[in-house]
Design a protein around this motif. Sequence first.
Motif, PDB file in Angstrom:
ATOM      1  N   ASN A  61      30.876 -44.931  -1.206  1.00 30.89           N
ATOM      2  CA  ASN A  61      31.207 -45.657  -2.325  1.00 30.89           C
ATOM      3  C   ASN A  61      30.211 -45.679  -3.384  1.00 30.89           C
ATOM      4  OD1 ASN A  61      33.388 -47.135  -3.828  1.00 30.89           O
ATOM      5  ND2 ASN A  61      32.716 -49.014  -3.194  1.00 30.89           N
ATOM      6  N   SER A  69      35.220 -45.104  -4.391  1.00 31.02           N
ATOM      7  CA  SER A  69      36.557 -45.463  -4.295  1.00 31.02           C
ATOM      8  C   SER A  69      37.644 -45.227  -5.659  1.00 31.02           C
ATOM      9  CB  SER A  69      36.455 -47.003  -4.324  1.00 31.02           C
ATOM     10  OG  SER A  69      35.669 -47.706  -5.333  1.00 31.02           O
ATOM     11  N   ILE A  72      38.640 -41.473  -5.010  1.00 35.91           N
ATOM     12  CA  ILE A  72      39.577 -41.231  -3.849  1.00 35.91           C
ATOM     13  C   ILE A  72      41.037 -41.019  -4.646  1.00 35.91           C
ATOM     14  CG2 ILE A  72      40.951 -42.657  -2.126  1.00 35.91           C
ATOM     15  CD1 ILE A  72      38.677 -43.962  -1.350  1.00 35.91           C
ATOM     16  N   ARG A  76      43.131 -37.726  -3.483  1.00 37.79           N
ATOM     17  CA  ARG A  76      44.523 -38.059  -3.003  1.00 37.79           C
ATOM     18  C   ARG A  76      45.604 -37.260  -4.122  1.00 37.79           C
ATOM     19  NH1 ARG A  76      45.417 -38.185   1.152  1.00 37.79           N
ATOM     20  NH2 ARG A  76      44.264 -40.201   1.628  1.00 37.79           N
ATOM     21  N   ILE A  84      41.140 -39.265   4.146  1.00 34.74           N
ATOM     22  CA  ILE A  84      40.005 -39.638   3.375  1.00 34.74           C
ATOM     23  C   ILE A  84      39.471 -40.693   4.092  1.00 34.74           C
ATOM     24  CG2 ILE A  84      39.416 -40.678   1.270  1.00 34.74           C
ATOM     25  CD1 ILE A  84      41.523 -39.231  -0.061  1.00 34.74           C
ATOM     26  N   MET A  86      36.363 -43.797   3.760  1.00 35.81           N
ATOM     27  CA  MET A  86      35.511 -44.281   3.054  1.00 35.81           C
ATOM     28  C   MET A  86      34.239 -44.752   4.023  1.00 35.81           C
ATOM     29  SD  MET A  86      33.966 -45.598  -0.010  1.00 35.81           S
ATOM     30  CE  MET A  86      35.489 -45.248  -0.747  1.00 35.81           C
ATOM     31  N   ALA A  99      39.449 -49.893  -1.076  1.00 38.25           N
ATOM     32  CA  ALA A  99      39.557 -48.160  -0.801  1.00 38.25           C
ATOM     33  C   ALA A  99      40.966 -47.868  -0.085  1.00 38.25           C
ATOM     34  CB  ALA A  99      38.623 -48.186   0.483  1.00 38.25           C
ATOM     35  N   ARG A 102      43.271 -47.405  -3.140  1.00 41.51           N
ATOM     36  CA  ARG A 102      43.142 -46.496  -3.727  1.00 41.51           C
ATOM     37  C   ARG A 102      43.497 -45.290  -3.041  1.00 41.51           C
ATOM     38  NH1 ARG A 102      39.342 -47.406  -8.263  1.00 41.51           N
ATOM     39  NH2 ARG A 102      40.380 -49.222  -8.751  1.00 41.51           N
ATOM     40  N   ALA A 104      42.495 -44.494   0.539  1.00 41.70           N
ATOM     41  CA  ALA A 104      41.513 -44.070   1.765  1.00 41.70           C
ATOM     42  C   ALA A 104      42.501 -44.152   3.136  1.00 41.70           C
ATOM     43  CB  ALA A 104      40.446 -44.954   1.921  1.00 41.70           C
TER      44      ALA A 104
END
Length: 127
Positions: A61, A69, A72, A76, A84, A86, A99, A102, A104
Amino acid sequence: MKNTEKALPASVMIVEDEVDLCYLLMKILRQNNLKADCAYSISEAKQAIKKLNPSIVFIDNFLPDGYGSDFIMNIREGYPKSKIVMITAHDSPADIEKAFKRGADYFISKPFNTKAIKNTLEIIGHK
């Protein structure tokens, strides 16, 4: 695929500014038949991800040029099939929630061990 042909290993991008940690994670992933490469910043990751088109991205991060974050969402958007993960020492409930919001797929707290990485690979379907 013919019986004599081997499936190519899944590609993994590790975005982590701690070099030793990156090498440790790369070793664990390679032991699990995954092709792993490292990027040490978001700007390096942007270029590397374009070339690699990874099936998995492990991302810290707190990176020298921004927050993982925040990045991400870019991953994506451009690579919707990539899983993904984190991976950070900042694991407050707010950090974890951010996370996941976003994009993850999974969250690992540092410090981690080999078992945590292997369990994550199983959960995200790469084992």
